[in-house]
Enzyme design. Structure first.
Site, PDB file in Angstrom:
ATOM      1  N   CYS A 114       0.815  -1.219   0.000  1.00  0.00           N
ATOM      2  CA  CYS A 114       0.000   0.000   0.000  1.00  0.00           C
ATOM      3  C   CYS A 114       0.852   1.273   0.000  1.00  0.00           C
ATOM      4  CB  CYS A 114      -0.952  -0.009   1.190  1.00  0.00           C
ATOM      5  SG  CYS A 114      -1.957  -1.502   1.209  1.00  0.00           S
ATOM      6  N   HIS A 249      -3.712   6.815   3.169  1.00  0.00           N
ATOM      7  CA  HIS A 249      -4.129   5.517   2.622  1.00  0.00           C
ATOM      8  C   HIS A 249      -5.481   5.178   3.227  1.00  0.00           C
ATOM      9  CE1 HIS A 249      -4.324   1.472   1.421  1.00  0.00           C
ATOM     10  NE2 HIS A 249      -3.890   0.931   2.544  1.00  0.00           N
ATOM     11  N   ASN A 279     -10.431  -0.731   0.850  1.00  0.00           N
ATOM     12  CA  ASN A 279      -8.973  -0.595   0.743  1.00  0.00           C
ATOM     13  C   ASN A 279      -8.524  -1.077  -0.637  1.00  0.00           C
ATOM     14  OD1 ASN A 279      -6.192  -0.884   0.873  1.00  0.00           O
ATOM     15  ND2 ASN A 279      -6.181  -1.734   2.946  1.00  0.00           N
TER      16      ASN A 279
HETATM   17  N1  COA Z   1     -17.790  -9.438  10.988  1.00  0.00           N
HETATM   18  C1  COA Z   1     -18.148  -9.697  12.253  1.00  0.00           C
HETATM   19  N2  COA Z   1     -17.261 -10.008  13.215  1.00  0.00           N
HETATM   20  C2  COA Z   1     -15.968 -10.048  12.868  1.00  0.00           C
HETATM   21  C3  COA Z   1     -15.532  -9.774  11.561  1.00  0.00           C
HETATM   22  C4  COA Z   1     -16.508  -9.474  10.605  1.00  0.00           C
HETATM   23  N3  COA Z   1     -16.194  -9.191   9.322  1.00  0.00           N
HETATM   24  N4  COA Z   1     -14.193  -9.874  11.513  1.00  0.00           N
HETATM   25  C5  COA Z   1     -13.792 -10.200  12.765  1.00  0.00           C
HETATM   26  N5  COA Z   1     -14.881 -10.304  13.574  1.00  0.00           N
HETATM   27  C6  COA Z   1     -14.891 -10.618  14.990  1.00  0.00           C
HETATM   28  C7  COA Z   1     -13.648 -11.301  15.492  1.00  0.00           C
HETATM   29  O1  COA Z   1     -13.695 -12.686  15.239  1.00  0.00           O
HETATM   30  C8  COA Z   1     -13.660 -10.964  16.960  1.00  0.00           C
HETATM   31  O2  COA Z   1     -14.535 -11.828  17.587  1.00  0.00           O
HETATM   32  P1  COA Z   1     -14.183 -12.395  19.068  1.00  0.00           P
HETATM   33  O3  COA Z   1     -14.132 -11.167  19.951  1.00  0.00           O
HETATM   34  O4  COA Z   1     -15.308 -13.308  19.343  1.00  0.00           O
HETATM   35  O5  COA Z   1     -12.853 -13.061  18.947  1.00  0.00           O
HETATM   36  C9  COA Z   1     -14.287  -9.559  16.998  1.00  0.00           C
HETATM   37  O6  COA Z   1     -14.960  -9.398  15.738  1.00  0.00           O
HETATM   38  C10 COA Z   1     -13.265  -8.452  17.169  1.00  0.00           C
HETATM   39  O7  COA Z   1     -12.186  -8.698  16.285  1.00  0.00           O
HETATM   40  P2  COA Z   1     -10.955  -7.720  16.208  1.00  0.00           P
HETATM   41  O8  COA Z   1      -9.981  -8.281  15.201  1.00  0.00           O
HETATM   42  O9  COA Z   1     -10.437  -7.408  17.583  1.00  0.00           O
HETATM   43  O10 COA Z   1     -11.670  -6.420  15.631  1.00  0.00           O
HETATM   44  P3  COA Z   1     -11.050  -5.019  15.356  1.00  0.00           P
HETATM   45  O11 COA Z   1     -11.823  -3.993  16.056  1.00  0.00           O
HETATM   46  O12 COA Z   1      -9.547  -5.022  15.530  1.00  0.00           O
HETATM   47  O13 COA Z   1     -11.347  -4.834  13.795  1.00  0.00           O
HETATM   48  C11 COA Z   1     -10.173  -4.967  11.724  1.00  0.00           C
HETATM   49  C12 COA Z   1     -10.818  -5.750  12.862  1.00  0.00           C
HETATM   50  C13 COA Z   1      -9.561  -5.964  10.756  1.00  0.00           C
HETATM   51  C14 COA Z   1     -11.258  -4.180  11.021  1.00  0.00           C
HETATM   52  C15 COA Z   1      -9.101  -3.995  12.293  1.00  0.00           C
HETATM   53  O14 COA Z   1      -8.247  -4.686  13.153  1.00  0.00           O
HETATM   54  C16 COA Z   1      -8.276  -3.364  11.211  1.00  0.00           C
HETATM   55  O15 COA Z   1      -8.764  -2.595  10.401  1.00  0.00           O
HETATM   56  N6  COA Z   1      -6.950  -3.639  11.191  1.00  0.00           N
HETATM   57  C17 COA Z   1      -6.069  -3.079  10.171  1.00  0.00           C
HETATM   58  C18 COA Z   1      -6.289  -3.782   8.878  1.00  0.00           C
HETATM   59  C19 COA Z   1      -5.680  -3.056   7.721  1.00  0.00           C
HETATM   60  O16 COA Z   1      -5.698  -1.865   7.645  1.00  0.00           O
HETATM   61  N7  COA Z   1      -5.154  -3.833   6.778  1.00  0.00           N
HETATM   62  C20 COA Z   1      -4.638  -3.330   5.549  1.00  0.00           C
HETATM   63  C21 COA Z   1      -3.321  -2.681   5.703  1.00  0.00           C
HETATM   64  S1  COA Z   1      -2.782  -1.967   4.210  1.00  0.00           S
END
Ligand code: COA
Length: 342
Positions: A114, A249, A279
């Site tokens: 990215c 980004h 994204n």
């Molecule tokens: N729908 C519903 N629940 C979901 C889910 C979805 N699409 N994806 C994950 N969950 C669940 C998880 O399993 C977890 O459940 P649990 O508490 O029972 O274990 C819960 O939601 C929380 O997960 P978590 O990973 O802690 O959520 P978060 O608030 O960190 O959000 C992301 C997840 C991926 C959205 C966030 O971490 C993020 O944006 N990270 C950066 C990713 C990124 O930018 N990547 C590209 C880089 S270029």
């Protein structure tokens, strides 16, 4: 004395097909509320079967060239940033060069996930600064929907397809004031997608999908965008309050908001369109730049901060002083009164 560069044209292309959160609810165990609350994404675009990174890149490039009023034959170089190329080779940049009829241009790809577009833009401005080239096309184009595991709810709600492009030309009184590019390859396993050359002959993997430790990347992203912005602002001899617009980004609205908060900037100073496109990796900054221009948010002399992070791990920023798009207008001659006697 280095030559200044400016962005003289900006283009974007997104596929027609819209995939909404409601559509995703029918594919995996998720909900519109969860996706909007955790990411800010409402919908994203998905390429048609006959589209590739190069076909989308060509569309975005045409719009940028038209705005710059540059004939493709006058391009010196095509740089394409992508992590989802049509094939291993030839480079997507060569395919775009051919599609545009940019017969006088060299071409190569940049893969910095990215941070690819920013790396390509920094490269282009350096070619111009040395006087080597005068007119460079930088394209960021991604077809991530083909490396997303559509049964993995932790990634499939985030990534999408699209392309953006800029024409970078010598001249003008603005351009890049500073840039920083960083890498920490020890974090590779927290965000990656494998490819065929990493797999011994005879082994058939299910596919080459994006794999991510979301929580780790979230924390890294905010810290990396915060530090890269501060570093590049300081290198430019400016204060954070001098930044008129941040083009971050577009990975997650919460990451963007946490970054502006850490920097003490009002949230509205950051351009946001992740809600409509998700994204799109290297395409996200040029697409956001094009929409910022369409919304009248780019003014002559503005200091724009491009800030990004991605798999690598990599991160970086550039401070760019804005010069209006289109051909450089000659400075008007002073108007002399035509003397008619005394
Ligand atoms: N729908 C519903 N629940 C979901 C889910 C979805 N699409 N994806 C994950 N969950 C669940 C998880 O399993 C977890 O459940 P649990 O508490 O029972 O274990 C819960 O939601 C929380 O997960 P978590 O990973 O802690 O959520 P978060 O608030 O960190 O959000 C992301 C997840 C991926 C959205 C966030 O971490 C993020 O944006 N990270 C950066 C990713 C990124 O930018 N990547 C590209 C880089 S270029």
């Amino acid at each position: 004395m280095t030559v200044r560069s400016r962005i003289s044209g900006i283009g974007m292309y997104v596929p027609e097909r819209v995939l909404t959160n409601a559509d995703l609810e029918r594919m995996v165990d998720t909900s519109d509320t969860w996706i909007q609350d955790r990411t800010g994404v409402r919908e994203r675009r998905i390429a048609a079967d006959d589209e590739t990174a190069s076909t989308m890149g060509i569309q975005a490039a045409r719009q940028a060239l038209e705005q710059a009023e540059v004939d493709p034959k006058d391009l010196d170089l095509v740089i394409t940033a992508t992590t989802s190329p049509d094939g291993m080779f030839p480079a997507v940049a060569s395919r775009i060069q051919d599609g545009l009829g940019a017969t006088g241009a060299g071409a190569f790809d940049v893969n910095a996930a990215c941070v690819g577009f920013l790396s390509g833009l920094a490269t282009a401005t350096q070619f111009i600064a040395t006087g080597a080239y005068e007119r460079i096309l930088v394209v960021g184009t991604e077809l991530l929907s083909r490396i997303v595991d559509w049964s993995d709810r932790t990634t499939c709600v985030l990534f999408a397809d699209g392309a953006g492009a800029v024409v970078v030309e010598a001249g003008g009184q603005g351009g890049p004031l500073s840039f920083v590019l960083h890498s920490d390859g020890s974090g590779a396993q927290t965000l990656y997608a494998d490819g065929p050359c990493g797999v011994p002959n005879g082994l058939e993997p299910d596919g080459y999908y994006i794999s991510m430790d979301g929580r780790h990347i979230f924390k890294f992203a905010v810290q990396a965008m915060d530090s890269a912005t501060r570093e590049s602002v300081e290198m430019a001899g400016l204060d954070l309050s001098d930044i008129d617009l941040m083009i971050p980004h577009q990975a997650n609205l919460r990451i963007i908001n946490a970054t502006t908060k850490a920097l003490g900037m009002p949230p509205e100073r950051a351009m946001v369109n992740v809600d409509r496109y998700g994204n799109t990796s290297s395409a996200s900054i040029p697409i956001a730049l094009r929409e910022a221009w369409e919304q009248g948010r780019l003014h002559e002399g503005d200091r724009i901060a491009f800030v990004t992070f991605g798999g690598g791990l990599v991160w970086g920023a550039m401070i760019f002083e804005w010069v209006p798009v289109g051909p450089l207008r000659p400075v008007a001659e002073p108007v002399h009164a035509t003397a008619s006697g005394n």
